[in-house]
Design an enzyme around this catalytic site. Sequence first.
Site: not given
Length: 347
Positions: A247-248
Amino acid sequence: MRFSQLIASLQQGSAGLQDHQLAEDPELLSGASLDQAKANQLSFLEQGNALTTQLSHSKVGAVLIPPQDDLRVIAEQRGLAFAVLRDPRLAFAEALEQLHPRSRPKAGVHPTAVIGDQVHLGQGISIGAHVVIGDGSRIGAYSVVHPGVVIYEDVVVGEANELHANAVLQPGSRLGLNCVVHSNAVVGSEGFGFVPTANGWRKMPQTGLVVLEDGVEVGCGSTIDRPSVGETRIGAGTKIDNLVQIGHGVVTGQGCALASQVGIAGGARLGEGVILAGQVGVANRAVIGDRAIASSKSGIHGEVEAGEVVSGYPAIPNRLWLRCSATFSKLPEMAKMLRKLTRDTPQ
């Protein structure tokens, strides 16, 4: 390749060659597991390997073994060609590179490739058929870009990288040296960022970067998202299996290993040398210390201390998880006994 030639090569390697016996110096064409090996193939054994008993009747041409007396005796009695090494698995990896040398695509740009404006291509690179490279991107010297790869604008690829067919590097991706991105992996895709409003979800622009440090390898179908601001950073030498979601804003230390179907939520932090086995889930902003290990299907929330081994959902120390696991099958009978005790106990 003759076994004697391979021995000469292993002497220059880092697997710790200690001794060898050439026997009839067999011609070796490839490698194989010990239970399937033929007379023209090489295999290896490690201490405690489940295939150890196979050495007594394997048809292998030559074998790499650890400094273990019983294995050496069997190899000598059978007249096998063998080498004794500190790390037979590493030696086998080095040997396979000799037995199966990789061919490099010819340098140059295929006529069907689409190259944007102000793109810099380093010397000796190979750009395959139907590759697309966006404006302002830079591809370092001696990199190989296989057919169908899409590189968006403002991407920087360092020297000696390899991008396999249909890989995608989205805007703001930064690759160091000697990285490998396998087919259908996406680096720099937009992070899962939305703001709840009275009218539904409003998209948060994802303007950050994804940085792969030197020697990172990304498996087929894996995705590494860019954040709204800042960067997602994968530490040098980290190896990512197929179908992994990062994920970011995630940051990993150097030398991590992430097995297939691992999912890491935004903002998580991994230390150096962390190992996550298949299907491990890591929650948003979780922190995992250096050299921690999570077994398959673990669910990590909060913090895992350096060097700890965890299992289960939610993840707990592995030894405790094993004790808990041993009781699961007994729970129905234990519940039955508890109900009986409750009925029989005077109120």
